[in-house]
Design a protein around this motif. Sequence first.
Motif, short mmCIF file in Angstrom:
data_model
loop_
_atom_site.label_atom_id
_atom_site.label_comp_id
_atom_site.label_asym_id
_atom_site.label_seq_id
_atom_site.Cartn_x
_atom_site.Cartn_y
_atom_site.Cartn_z
N THR A 18 0.83 -1.20 0.00
CA THR A 18 0.00 0.00 0.00
C THR A 18 0.86 1.25 0.00
OG1 THR A 18 -1.72 -1.19 1.21
CG2 THR A 18 -1.84 1.20 1.23
N ILE A 21 2.45 1.55 -3.53
CA ILE A 21 1.48 1.98 -4.54
C ILE A 21 1.10 3.43 -4.35
CG2 ILE A 21 -0.90 1.67 -5.31
CD1 ILE A 21 -0.48 -1.33 -4.97
N SER A 22 0.88 3.85 -3.12
CA SER A 22 0.50 5.25 -2.90
C SER A 22 1.65 6.18 -3.28
CB SER A 22 0.07 5.50 -1.46
OG SER A 22 1.15 5.39 -0.58
N CYS A 25 1.71 6.33 -7.10
CA CYS A 25 0.60 7.16 -7.57
C CYS A 25 0.90 8.64 -7.33
CB CYS A 25 -0.70 6.77 -6.87
SG CYS A 25 -1.30 5.17 -7.37
N LEU A 97 -4.67 5.02 -14.51
CA LEU A 97 -3.56 4.25 -13.95
C LEU A 97 -3.51 4.38 -12.42
CD1 LEU A 97 -0.98 2.58 -14.44
CD2 LEU A 97 0.25 4.74 -14.68
N ILE A 98 -3.70 5.59 -11.94
CA ILE A 98 -3.72 5.82 -10.49
C ILE A 98 -4.89 5.07 -9.85
CG2 ILE A 98 -4.10 7.58 -8.71
CD1 ILE A 98 -2.53 9.52 -10.56
N GLN A 100 -6.47 2.41 -10.91
CA GLN A 100 -6.22 0.96 -10.93
C GLN A 100 -5.24 0.56 -9.83
OE1 GLN A 100 -4.94 -0.15 -14.84
NE2 GLN A 100 -6.84 0.51 -15.79
N ASN A 101 -4.18 1.33 -9.66
CA ASN A 101 -3.20 1.02 -8.61
C ASN A 101 -3.81 1.15 -7.22
OD1 ASN A 101 -0.49 0.36 -9.72
ND2 ASN A 101 -0.88 2.24 -10.85
N VAL A 104 -5.81 -1.89 -6.39
CA VAL A 104 -4.94 -2.98 -5.94
C VAL A 104 -4.57 -2.78 -4.47
CG1 VAL A 104 -2.64 -4.01 -6.23
CG2 VAL A 104 -4.02 -3.48 -8.24
N ARG A 133 -8.91 7.20 -4.78
CA ARG A 133 -9.37 6.40 -5.91
C ARG A 133 -10.62 6.99 -6.52
NH1 ARG A 133 -13.38 3.84 -6.06
NH2 ARG A 133 -13.52 3.34 -3.87
#
Length: 178
Positions: A18, A21-22, A25, A97-98, A100-101, A104, A133
Motif C-alpha cells: 500500500t 502503490i501510494s 501514484c 492508472l492511479i 487501478q493502482n 490494488v 481512488r
Amino acid sequence: MSDLTLRPKGKWASLTLTVAISTVCLGIACDSQMLKAHIEPINKTNVLDENSLKLQLMVSVVKNNLADLTTAMERLTPLLSRDNVPSFFFENDLFDLIAQNLRVAERALRDDKESAVYAAEYKILARAIAKARSVASLNSSIISQSKNIPDTYESDINLQGLKTLVAYSTDRLISSIS
C-alpha cells in the motif's frame, strides 16, 4: 498443471504494498514539491509497542501522501471539465492508472489478516485510499467522456410532449416517495 500465485509473505506485506502503490501514484500525479510528508503527532496517551508506533507512523505518512494526491487531482477536476483541456491529459490517462493502482492497494489492505489487530489504523488508511481512488476515477471518467463524441440522430419527437412526460413521471415519483 496448477496456477502459480505469488503472494508476499510477512506481517507488513500488504501495508508495504500500500505504501509503495501510494508513493508511485503520488509520483505519477505530482511534482517533487508534493512529496513532502506532514507527520501528525502520535497519540501518546496509550502505551504502544514498537510495532504499533511503526504502523501509526507509516499510516500517517501514507494518509498525508494520499491527501496531497487527492488535493492535486481535485484541483484538476474543474480544468478537465472545460472545453480547452490540454492534450497531455488525453494522451496519457494517468488518472486511470492511479485508480487501478489504488484498487490494488484497497484489495491488498482488505485481504490483510493483520487488519483486525490494527483496525483503527487500517480504517484511516482505507478511507484515504478510497477517497483518492474516487477522485482519480472521476477524473478518468471525465477524460473518457471528453474523448468519445456521442453519435447524434435525427428525430421527429415532439419536444413539448417529452417535457410533459418528464413532468408527469417526476410528479409520480415524488408522490410515491411521500
